[in-house]
Design a protein around this motif. Sequence first.
Motif, PDB file in Angstrom:
ATOM      1  N   GLU A   1       3.391   6.118  -3.740  1.00 25.22           N
ATOM      2  CA  GLU A   1       2.587   6.302  -2.667  1.00 25.22           C
ATOM      3  C   GLU A   1       1.356   7.289  -2.963  1.00 25.22           C
ATOM      4  O   GLU A   1       1.619   8.407  -3.555  1.00 25.22           O
ATOM      5  CB  GLU A   1       3.263   6.973  -1.716  1.00 25.22           C
ATOM      6  N   ILE A   2       0.325   7.194  -2.430  1.00 22.24           N
ATOM      7  CA  ILE A   2      -0.800   8.148  -2.369  1.00 22.24           C
ATOM      8  C   ILE A   2      -1.235   8.208  -0.930  1.00 22.24           C
ATOM      9  O   ILE A   2      -1.342   7.184  -0.320  1.00 22.24           O
ATOM     10  CB  ILE A   2      -1.935   7.614  -3.316  1.00 22.24           C
ATOM     11  N   ARG A   3      -1.446   9.485  -0.543  1.00 25.63           N
ATOM     12  CA  ARG A   3      -1.968   9.953   0.521  1.00 25.63           C
ATOM     13  C   ARG A   3      -3.521  10.360   0.440  1.00 25.63           C
ATOM     14  O   ARG A   3      -3.692  11.285  -0.621  1.00 25.63           O
ATOM     15  CB  ARG A   3      -0.985  10.837   1.439  1.00 25.63           C
ATOM     16  N   PHE A   4      -4.356  10.154   1.557  1.00 27.86           N
ATOM     17  CA  PHE A   4      -5.469  10.679   1.446  1.00 27.86           C
ATOM     18  C   PHE A   4      -6.239  11.002   2.943  1.00 27.86           C
ATOM     19  O   PHE A   4      -5.411  10.513   3.908  1.00 27.86           O
ATOM     20  CB  PHE A   4      -6.525   9.984   0.672  1.00 27.86           C
ATOM     21  N   PRO A   5      -7.214  11.592   3.050  1.00 33.43           N
ATOM     22  CA  PRO A   5      -7.679  11.726   4.459  1.00 33.43           C
ATOM     23  C   PRO A   5      -8.138  10.411   5.022  1.00 33.43           C
ATOM     24  O   PRO A   5      -8.280   9.461   4.287  1.00 33.43           O
ATOM     25  CB  PRO A   5      -9.119  12.635   4.275  1.00 33.43           C
ATOM     26  N   ASN A   6      -7.847  10.307   6.394  1.00 33.02           N
ATOM     27  CA  ASN A   6      -8.233   9.192   7.143  1.00 33.02           C
ATOM     28  C   ASN A   6      -9.471   8.536   6.855  1.00 33.02           C
ATOM     29  O   ASN A   6     -10.582   9.239   6.730  1.00 33.02           O
ATOM     30  CB  ASN A   6      -8.303   9.618   8.519  1.00 33.02           C
ATOM     31  N   LEU A   7      -9.735   7.511   6.182  1.00 27.75           N
ATOM     32  CA  LEU A   7     -10.810   6.627   5.995  1.00 27.75           C
ATOM     33  C   LEU A   7     -10.908   5.543   6.941  1.00 27.75           C
ATOM     34  O   LEU A   7     -10.378   4.653   6.981  1.00 27.75           O
ATOM     35  CB  LEU A   7     -10.813   5.925   4.502  1.00 27.75           C
ATOM     36  N   PHE A   8     -11.982   5.793   8.060  1.00 35.72           N
ATOM     37  CA  PHE A   8     -12.303   4.840   9.117  1.00 35.72           C
ATOM     38  C   PHE A   8     -12.882   3.462   8.656  1.00 35.72           C
ATOM     39  O   PHE A   8     -12.981   2.656   9.508  1.00 35.72           O
ATOM     40  CB  PHE A   8     -13.129   5.722  10.123  1.00 35.72           C
ATOM     41  N   TYR A   9     -13.300   3.493   7.528  1.00 35.45           N
ATOM     42  CA  TYR A   9     -13.963   2.214   7.124  1.00 35.45           C
ATOM     43  C   TYR A   9     -12.815   1.256   6.405  1.00 35.45           C
ATOM     44  O   TYR A   9     -13.300   0.174   6.022  1.00 35.45           O
ATOM     45  CB  TYR A   9     -15.022   2.408   5.844  1.00 35.45           C
ATOM     46  N   ILE A  10     -11.452   1.710   6.068  1.00 44.78           N
ATOM     47  CA  ILE A  10     -10.613   0.967   5.630  1.00 44.78           C
ATOM     48  C   ILE A  10     -10.522  -0.501   6.113  1.00 44.78           C
ATOM     49  O   ILE A  10     -10.459  -1.534   5.363  1.00 44.78           O
ATOM     50  CB  ILE A  10      -9.161   1.689   5.574  1.00 44.78           C
ATOM     51  N   GLU A  11     -10.401  -0.712   7.394  1.00 47.42           N
ATOM     52  CA  GLU A  11     -10.281  -1.930   7.978  1.00 47.42           C
ATOM     53  C   GLU A  11     -11.360  -2.759   7.475  1.00 47.42           C
ATOM     54  O   GLU A  11     -11.107  -3.936   7.343  1.00 47.42           O
ATOM     55  CB  GLU A  11     -10.194  -1.897   9.557  1.00 47.42           C
ATOM     56  N   GLN A  12     -12.423  -2.279   7.323  1.00 54.20           N
ATOM     57  CA  GLN A  12     -13.599  -3.290   6.889  1.00 54.20           C
ATOM     58  C   GLN A  12     -13.483  -3.617   5.551  1.00 54.20           C
ATOM     59  O   GLN A  12     -14.134  -4.741   5.028  1.00 54.20           O
ATOM     60  CB  GLN A  12     -14.897  -2.850   7.148  1.00 54.20           C
ATOM     61  N   ARG A  13     -12.596  -2.960   4.436  1.00 54.04           N
ATOM     62  CA  ARG A  13     -12.541  -3.271   3.434  1.00 54.04           C
ATOM     63  C   ARG A  13     -11.248  -4.277   2.948  1.00 54.04           C
ATOM     64  O   ARG A  13     -11.054  -4.381   1.852  1.00 54.04           O
ATOM     65  CB  ARG A  13     -12.474  -2.011   2.477  1.00 54.04           C
TER      66      ARG A  13
END
Length: 257
Positions: free
Chosen positions: A18-30
């Motif tokens: 697992e890797i965790r990172f700050p919320n990326l709001f564009y993930i859904e578009q990718r």
Amino acid sequence: MAIDEVFQNPTVKSVHFEIRFPNLFYIEQRIGDLQTRIMDKFPESKLVLRRQVVFGDIGPEGKIELPHSDGDAGATTKVWTFASGEGVEVNVLNNALRLHSSHHKTYNSPQSTEKFRDMIAYVLKQFFEVASIPLIARLGLRYIDECPIPAKENKIFQKWYKTTFPLARFDIADATEMTFRTTVAKGGFFLRYIESLNCTKDVNSLTLDFDGYAEKVKPEDCLATTDALHDVISDEYEASIGPPVFGYMRKGEEAKK
């Protein structure tokens, strides 16, 4: 030195990265781009909506579901899931990427063409090409082993396992369950270790759970960090088992007789 032998009957039942990172709001578009990149290895896909709930303890009566403190009781988390059909699964969230496998039996043994490390490298490459992440807040590698207990007797159990249980005080023959849990610093990383005795009417087994993790990792250092965590986990696994377990893994059930 990490164990690189590929066993006929390994005790490992699942391995998790697992890797965790700050919320990326564009993930859904990718997600669509990621899906096409990994479709050859992960042809099965679905979107899961997980509702976020909080449970309140009301004593002997059990637990009740409570609304969030912010009043958003109906909040959900989107999880995009991609599966191989052979026990390997990728989960992507706005703030995490997770890879689970019940298929792989080795991390990086030259004796095998199916290495969990290769799968991690493949998934990370595709993910980082569609999502720019400057820093990984947390990187984790976890192994869960389900180990046999040939007889519920102290002497035999201690021959098979270098246990943390206080058997001089609590005889294993009398136990219905035992659990030891600790989190320690190891070689610049952290390791959460859980040893659990599971006893039912028909089956006795021992669960060894090794969860290693590092914090604030650069994306380009992910594989090197995972290699180091694997070495820590492998050393601790070897420190937890005795020679009969190696015999069991090499020969299977007949080693228990």
